[in-house]
Write an enzyme that holds these catalytic residues in place. Structure first.
Site, PDB file in Angstrom:
ATOM      1  CB  SER A  58      -8.861  -6.686  10.452  1.00  0.00           C
ATOM      2  OG  SER A  58      -8.789  -5.812   9.361  1.00  0.00           O
ATOM      3  CG  HIS A  80      -2.034  -0.965   1.256  1.00  0.00           C
ATOM      4  ND1 HIS A  80      -2.698  -1.599   2.230  1.00  0.00           N
ATOM      5  CD2 HIS A  80      -2.347  -1.802   0.066  1.00  0.00           C
ATOM      6  CE1 HIS A  80      -3.563  -2.414   1.796  1.00  0.00           C
ATOM      7  NE2 HIS A  80      -3.351  -2.715   0.460  1.00  0.00           N
TER       8      HIS A  80
HETATM    9  C1  BJW Z   1      -2.686  -6.696  16.573  1.00  0.00           C
HETATM   10  C2  BJW Z   1      -2.034  -6.032  17.728  1.00  0.00           C
HETATM   11  C3  BJW Z   1      -0.823  -6.594  18.197  1.00  0.00           C
HETATM   12  C4  BJW Z   1      -3.975  -5.153  17.207  1.00  0.00           C
HETATM   13  N1  BJW Z   1      -0.448  -7.592  17.787  1.00  0.00           N
HETATM   14  N2  BJW Z   1      -2.342  -7.996  16.266  1.00  0.00           N
HETATM   15  C5  BJW Z   1     -12.919  -8.084  -3.017  1.00  0.00           C
HETATM   16  C6  BJW Z   1     -14.044  -8.084  -2.294  1.00  0.00           C
HETATM   17  C7  BJW Z   1     -14.688  -6.850  -1.671  1.00  0.00           C
HETATM   18  C8  BJW Z   1     -13.925  -5.709  -1.844  1.00  0.00           C
HETATM   19  C9  BJW Z   1     -12.811  -5.621  -2.841  1.00  0.00           C
HETATM   20  C10 BJW Z   1     -12.261  -6.422  -3.367  1.00  0.00           C
HETATM   21  N3  BJW Z   1     -11.217  -6.373  -4.036  1.00  0.00           N
HETATM   22  C11 BJW Z   1     -11.089  -5.147  -3.731  1.00  0.00           C
HETATM   23  C12 BJW Z   1     -11.986  -4.500  -3.180  1.00  0.00           C
HETATM   24  C13 BJW Z   1     -12.138  -3.024  -2.775  1.00  0.00           C
HETATM   25  C14 BJW Z   1     -11.419  -2.569  -1.763  1.00  0.00           C
HETATM   26  C15 BJW Z   1     -11.670  -3.717  -0.289  1.00  0.00           C
HETATM   27  O1  BJW Z   1     -10.668  -4.350   0.035  1.00  0.00           O
HETATM   28  N4  BJW Z   1     -12.456  -3.124   0.344  1.00  0.00           N
HETATM   29  C16 BJW Z   1     -12.845  -4.087   1.585  1.00  0.00           C
HETATM   30  C17 BJW Z   1     -12.694  -2.934   2.873  1.00  0.00           C
HETATM   31  C18 BJW Z   1     -14.218  -4.406   1.345  1.00  0.00           C
HETATM   32  N5  BJW Z   1      -9.984  -2.724  -2.098  1.00  0.00           N
HETATM   33  C19 BJW Z   1      -9.239  -1.887  -2.719  1.00  0.00           C
HETATM   34  O2  BJW Z   1     -10.006  -0.857  -2.949  1.00  0.00           O
HETATM   35  C20 BJW Z   1      -7.808  -1.893  -3.201  1.00  0.00           C
HETATM   36  N6  BJW Z   1      -7.795  -1.760  -4.686  1.00  0.00           N
HETATM   37  C21 BJW Z   1      -7.993  -2.677  -5.665  1.00  0.00           C
HETATM   38  O3  BJW Z   1      -8.529  -3.874  -5.206  1.00  0.00           O
HETATM   39  O4  BJW Z   1      -8.027  -2.167  -6.560  1.00  0.00           O
HETATM   40  C22 BJW Z   1      -8.660  -2.962  -7.882  1.00  0.00           C
HETATM   41  C23 BJW Z   1     -10.335  -2.961  -7.453  1.00  0.00           C
HETATM   42  C24 BJW Z   1     -10.952  -1.780  -7.189  1.00  0.00           C
HETATM   43  C25 BJW Z   1     -12.218  -1.526  -6.690  1.00  0.00           C
HETATM   44  C26 BJW Z   1     -13.032  -2.646  -6.716  1.00  0.00           C
HETATM   45  C27 BJW Z   1     -12.441  -3.855  -7.083  1.00  0.00           C
HETATM   46  C28 BJW Z   1     -11.072  -4.129  -7.611  1.00  0.00           C
HETATM   47  C29 BJW Z   1      -7.116  -0.992  -2.568  1.00  0.00           C
HETATM   48  C30 BJW Z   1      -7.115  -1.155  -1.061  1.00  0.00           C
HETATM   49  C31 BJW Z   1      -5.971   0.256  -0.224  1.00  0.00           C
HETATM   50  C32 BJW Z   1      -6.231   0.118   1.078  1.00  0.00           C
HETATM   51  N7  BJW Z   1      -5.519   1.146   1.707  1.00  0.00           N
HETATM   52  C33 BJW Z   1      -5.486   1.502   3.124  1.00  0.00           C
HETATM   53  C34 BJW Z   1      -5.118   2.929   3.166  1.00  0.00           C
HETATM   54  C35 BJW Z   1      -3.577   2.866   2.766  1.00  0.00           C
HETATM   55  C36 BJW Z   1      -2.808   4.395   3.160  1.00  0.00           C
HETATM   56  C37 BJW Z   1      -3.030   4.620   4.616  1.00  0.00           C
HETATM   57  O5  BJW Z   1      -2.456   4.021   5.402  1.00  0.00           O
HETATM   58  O6  BJW Z   1      -3.389   5.939   4.873  1.00  0.00           O
HETATM   59  O7  BJW Z   1      -4.774   0.692   3.729  1.00  0.00           O
HETATM   60  S1  BJW Z   1      -7.158   1.210   4.065  1.00  0.00           S
HETATM   61  C38 BJW Z   1      -6.443   0.531   5.146  1.00  0.00           C
HETATM   62  O8  BJW Z   1      -6.539  -0.870   5.204  1.00  0.00           O
HETATM   63  C39 BJW Z   1      -4.873   0.549   5.047  1.00  0.00           C
HETATM   64  C40 BJW Z   1      -4.317  -0.877   5.604  1.00  0.00           C
HETATM   65  O9  BJW Z   1      -3.332  -1.082   4.972  1.00  0.00           O
HETATM   66  C41 BJW Z   1      -5.359  -1.673   5.232  1.00  0.00           C
HETATM   67  C42 BJW Z   1      -5.455  -3.237   5.938  1.00  0.00           C
HETATM   68  O10 BJW Z   1      -6.012  -2.765   7.313  1.00  0.00           O
HETATM   69  P1  BJW Z   1      -4.980  -3.600   8.443  1.00  0.00           P
HETATM   70  O11 BJW Z   1      -3.695  -3.567   8.453  1.00  0.00           O
HETATM   71  O12 BJW Z   1      -5.409  -4.984   8.288  1.00  0.00           O
HETATM   72  O13 BJW Z   1      -5.575  -2.823   9.772  1.00  0.00           O
HETATM   73  P2  BJW Z   1      -6.777  -3.141  10.797  1.00  0.00           P
HETATM   74  O14 BJW Z   1      -6.730  -1.913  11.424  1.00  0.00           O
HETATM   75  O15 BJW Z   1      -7.971  -3.360   9.789  1.00  0.00           O
HETATM   76  O16 BJW Z   1      -6.384  -4.550  11.564  1.00  0.00           O
HETATM   77  C43 BJW Z   1      -5.562  -4.291  12.689  1.00  0.00           C
HETATM   78  C44 BJW Z   1      -5.318  -5.831  13.254  1.00  0.00           C
HETATM   79  O17 BJW Z   1      -4.325  -5.929  14.093  1.00  0.00           O
HETATM   80  C45 BJW Z   1      -6.750  -6.353  14.236  1.00  0.00           C
HETATM   81  O18 BJW Z   1      -7.077  -7.479  13.583  1.00  0.00           O
HETATM   82  C46 BJW Z   1      -6.240  -6.343  15.360  1.00  0.00           C
HETATM   83  O19 BJW Z   1      -6.758  -7.202  16.160  1.00  0.00           O
HETATM   84  C47 BJW Z   1      -4.712  -6.705  15.210  1.00  0.00           C
HETATM   85  N8  BJW Z   1      -3.889  -5.999  16.350  1.00  0.00           N
HETATM   86  N9  BJW Z   1      -3.030  -5.096  18.101  1.00  0.00           N
HETATM   87  C48 BJW Z   1      -0.858  -8.185  16.820  1.00  0.00           C
HETATM   88  N10 BJW Z   1      -0.293  -5.825  19.195  1.00  0.00           N
END
Ligand code: BJW
Ligand code: ZN
Length: 247
Positions: A188, A121
């Site tokens: 997550s 990302h």
């Molecule tokens: C601990 C802890 C400790 C806490 N030890 N653990 C298929 C199905 C449905 C939707 C889509 C699909 N394909 C694409 C999509 C659309 C979309 C998407 O996925 N949407 C879903 C939300 C439904 N995806 C996109 O748009 C992507 N692009 C794409 O696919 O292009 C083609 C396309 C477009 C449109 C339609 C179809 C295809 C791009 C995704 C970009 C994500 N961007 C962000 C922001 C980045 C910049 C920034 O940081 O500002 O990325 S959003 C945000 O979420 C960020 C993260 O990298 C990402 C993931 O989050 P993460 O890291 O999992 O964090 P959390 O907070 O969710 O979880 C933290 C975890 O840690 C928790 O589980 C805690 O329990 C745990 N934890 N303490 C260990 N000490």
């Protein structure tokens, strides 16, 4: 954690294993960086992703988006990699095939010392011009503009609805498919395509290990689920692997 399962897993690990890791915001939580989806203090509980993490929103209000990234940069620059990051550096030295795929933009894996990092990302330390695509790393005014063509400069991160870099994504899928051990740490697993990587790894025969204090959708396909903070468990994991090989 089921300690028997962990011991059996560790005793089967060899330096010839192909280890791929997928990290998310949780790996940086113990450094003091907020996650996105934590109910109490996650970024999305205070800020609207529709206003801050979409290209259309950036075009509507680039200054607001830039203020948000500058606010996050302040935190990120003021914190340090935690023992979980450090353990992943240790693990990279134990395996000749070790690849660290991260969804994080905070650069903490690089600062900790990992080399084989695949940033899905982007990286908050880099920016580029939306008109001429040139990298622009010194930000002066808000919103910053390109000194070559006058275009708007944006952070080099991937927002919702945007394609991931295709070369980066190809490499992430390749290493996931090759892996014999696939660790899913602090994510997550709700955001795609990142959330597909452990699924593909499992389909190609990898043992999937989830490290997360909370349940995730990947638990269903995991060989082992470790419900502990990564900063506590990963150092112990690396230590036990090393100790076993020294015997
Ligand atoms: C601990 C802890 C400790 C806490 N030890 N653990 C298929 C199905 C449905 C939707 C889509 C699909 N394909 C694409 C999509 C659309 C979309 C998407 O996925 N949407 C879903 C939300 C439904 N995806 C996109 O748009 C992507 N692009 C794409 O696919 O292009 C083609 C396309 C477009 C449109 C339609 C179809 C295809 C791009 C995704 C970009 C994500 N961007 C962000 C922001 C980045 C910049 C920034 O940081 O500002 O990325 S959003 C945000 O979420 C960020 C993260 O990298 C990402 C993931 O989050 P993460 O890291 O999992 O964090 P959390 O907070 O969710 O979880 C933290 C975890 O840690 C928790 O589980 C805690 O329990 C745990 N934890 N303490 C260990 N000490
Ligand atoms: Zn330009």
């Amino acid at each position: 954690m089921n300690d028997q399962t962990i011991s059996t897993l560790i005793s089967a690990i060899s330096p010839r294993d192909y280890v791929t890791v997928l990290t998310g915001a949780g790996v940086s939580a113990e450094s003091g960086v907020a996650t996105f989806r934590n109910k109490d203090n996650g970024l999305w509980s205070q800020f609207d992703p529709q206003k801050l993490a979409r290209f259309e929103s950036f075009l509507e209000n680039p200054e607001l988006v830039w203020k948000w990234y500058n606010f996050r940069k302040e935190t990120i620059y003021s914190v340090q990699p935690n023992p979980g990051h450090v353990a992943l550096v240790e693990m990279e030295s134990l395996f000749s095939d070790f690849y660290l795929i991260t969804q994080n933009i905070d650069n903490l894996h690089k600062r900790a010392g990992n080399n084989s990092i695949i940033e899905l990302h982007g990286n908050i330390e880099h920016n580029y011009c939306i008109s001429c695509q040139q990298p622009k790393n010194d930000i002066v005014n808000l919103p910053p503009t390109c000194d070559v063509c006058g275009g708007l400069v944006r952070p080099d991160v991937v927002w919702f609805g945007e394609m991931l870099n295709q070369e980066v994504l190809r490499s992430a899928f390749f290493h996931s498919e090759q892996s014999t051990i696939f660790l899913v740490i602090g994510t997550s697993a709700q955001v795609y395509p990142a959330a597909n990587l452990p699924v593909v790894a499992a389909q190609h025969g990898a043992k999937v290990i989830v490290v997360n204090p909370e349940p995730t959708p990947i638990d269903a396909i995991a060989h082992v689920v470790v419900r502990e903070p990564s900063g506590e468990w990963l150092p112990e994991f690396a230590r036990r692997i090393k100790q076993q090989w020294e015997k």
